[in-house]
Design an enzyme around this catalytic site. Structure first.
Site, mmCIF file in Angstrom:
data_model
loop_
_atom_site.group_PDB
_atom_site.id
_atom_site.type_symbol
_atom_site.label_atom_id
_atom_site.label_comp_id
_atom_site.label_asym_id
_atom_site.label_seq_id
_atom_site.Cartn_x
_atom_site.Cartn_y
_atom_site.Cartn_z
ATOM 1 N N ARG A 9 0.865 -1.170 0.000
ATOM 2 C CA ARG A 9 0.000 0.000 0.000
ATOM 3 C C ARG A 9 0.910 1.230 0.000
ATOM 4 O O ARG A 9 1.992 1.211 0.604
ATOM 5 C CB ARG A 9 -0.886 0.005 1.243
ATOM 6 C CG ARG A 9 -1.848 1.178 1.272
ATOM 7 C CD ARG A 9 -2.688 1.203 2.530
ATOM 8 N NE ARG A 9 -3.542 2.394 2.491
ATOM 9 C CZ ARG A 9 -4.063 2.953 3.558
ATOM 10 N NH1 ARG A 9 -3.847 2.448 4.753
ATOM 11 N NH2 ARG A 9 -4.811 4.018 3.441
ATOM 12 N N HIS A 10 0.488 2.292 -0.661
ATOM 13 C CA HIS A 10 1.264 3.533 -0.694
ATOM 14 C C HIS A 10 1.468 4.090 0.717
ATOM 15 O O HIS A 10 0.761 3.733 1.661
ATOM 16 C CB HIS A 10 0.557 4.585 -1.557
ATOM 17 C CG HIS A 10 -0.793 4.950 -1.019
ATOM 18 N ND1 HIS A 10 -0.963 5.855 0.008
ATOM 19 C CD2 HIS A 10 -2.034 4.510 -1.346
ATOM 20 C CE1 HIS A 10 -2.256 5.957 0.289
ATOM 21 N NE2 HIS A 10 -2.928 5.148 -0.522
ATOM 22 N N GLN A 12 1.638 7.150 3.709
ATOM 23 C CA GLN A 12 0.611 8.082 4.207
ATOM 24 C C GLN A 12 0.545 9.357 3.359
ATOM 25 O O GLN A 12 1.565 9.916 2.978
ATOM 26 C CB GLN A 12 0.908 8.462 5.650
ATOM 27 C CG GLN A 12 -0.171 9.340 6.266
ATOM 28 C CD GLN A 12 0.264 9.912 7.599
ATOM 29 O OE1 GLN A 12 1.141 10.766 7.670
ATOM 30 N NE2 GLN A 12 -0.360 9.416 8.670
ATOM 31 N N ASN A 16 -5.155 10.964 3.811
ATOM 32 C CA ASN A 16 -5.244 9.974 4.881
ATOM 33 C C ASN A 16 -5.339 10.678 6.228
ATOM 34 O O ASN A 16 -6.158 10.316 7.076
ATOM 35 C CB ASN A 16 -4.031 9.046 4.892
ATOM 36 C CG ASN A 16 -3.934 8.116 3.709
ATOM 37 O OD1 ASN A 16 -2.837 7.845 3.215
ATOM 38 N ND2 ASN A 16 -5.054 7.606 3.220
ATOM 39 N N GLY A 23 -9.787 7.727 -3.646
ATOM 40 C CA GLY A 23 -9.731 6.609 -4.564
ATOM 41 C C GLY A 23 -8.942 7.004 -5.786
ATOM 42 O O GLY A 23 -7.727 6.913 -5.819
ATOM 43 N N ARG A 61 0.574 9.172 -5.512
ATOM 44 C CA ARG A 61 0.969 8.716 -4.186
ATOM 45 C C ARG A 61 1.637 7.347 -4.246
ATOM 46 O O ARG A 61 2.560 7.065 -3.483
ATOM 47 C CB ARG A 61 -0.217 8.725 -3.221
ATOM 48 C CG ARG A 61 -1.385 7.810 -3.585
ATOM 49 C CD ARG A 61 -2.592 8.135 -2.697
ATOM 50 N NE ARG A 61 -3.737 7.263 -2.890
ATOM 51 C CZ ARG A 61 -4.701 7.482 -3.772
ATOM 52 N NH1 ARG A 61 -4.662 8.540 -4.575
ATOM 53 N NH2 ARG A 61 -5.723 6.647 -3.845
ATOM 54 N N GLU A 82 -6.722 2.594 -7.143
ATOM 55 C CA GLU A 82 -7.651 2.356 -6.038
ATOM 56 C C GLU A 82 -9.090 2.292 -6.542
ATOM 57 O O GLU A 82 -9.373 2.602 -7.700
ATOM 58 C CB GLU A 82 -7.479 3.476 -5.002
ATOM 59 C CG GLU A 82 -8.370 3.407 -3.779
ATOM 60 C CD GLU A 82 -8.186 2.159 -2.943
ATOM 61 O OE1 GLU A 82 -8.555 1.059 -3.421
ATOM 62 O OE2 GLU A 82 -7.735 2.270 -1.785
#
Length: 192
Positions: A9-10, A12, A16, A23, A61, A82
């Protein structure tokens, strides 16, 4: 023959922290996010893990995270994006419906859960089927990663770990390439 996929997962982002639905819209990495990606880079270096190929979602990101982790060339892939949350993009997470989302966002110009699952899973499995892809890094997104795990039946690991997929977490999938079946998977959660 065994192949390994490191799926992340990317790191922060500003959204976030602000608890905004993110998305297909994007926001920059935070200073903590940059530090998280550096910790992931150190993990791979300390364990002498090198990649034949690297891939990232087309979202900045994800690309920014990957570029901190490795300086090697990589490919941007739309299939790793996403969940498309439609008109909910950029809004407060308080507006999210209760899980599971199912097809909720379709009515608002977004994607359904099965549509996301099929897109991400097809993309990652197609990548891993390539001949010279024995050790691959892919940087994607939380819901996209979870849907890939559900496709493979590996979602059980989330309930064992009893934690969410934190920013910059690393998941390791090993595949037997006879029919590209998942052999095992493990979750490593890097926290700062």
């Amino acid at each position: 023959m065994s192949k390994t996929l490191y799926l992340m997962r990317h790191a922060q982002t500003m959204f976030n922290v602000q608890k905004k639905i993110q998305g297909w819209c994007d926001s920059p990495l935070t200073p903590l996010g940059i530090a998280q990606a550096k910790v992931a880079a150190a993990y791979f270096k300390d364990h002498d893990i090198t990649f034949d190929h690297a891939y990232a979602s087309t979202s900045e990101r994800a690309c920014d995270t990957l570029e901190i982790i490795t300086s090697q060339p990589y490919t941007r892939v739309k299939g790793l994006k996403e969940w498309n949350f439609g008109t909910f993009e950029g809004e407060s997470e308080d507006l999210n419906p209760k899980l599971p989302y199912g097809d909720f966002f379709v009515a608002y110009g977004g994607e359904g859960e099965m549509q996301l699952r099929e897109r991400v899973s097809k993309t990652l499995l197609d990548i891993m089927r390539k001949d010279d892809h024995n050790c691959v890094l892919a940087v994607s997104h939380g819901a996209a990663v979870v849907q890939f795990m559900r496709c493979l039946g590996a979602y059980i690991f989330l309930s064992i770990v009893k934690e969410r997929l934190y920013n910059c977490c690393i998941l390791k999938f090993a595949f037997e390439m006879i029919l590209l079946h998942l052999r095992k998977s493990s979750i490593m959660i890097l926290k700062i």
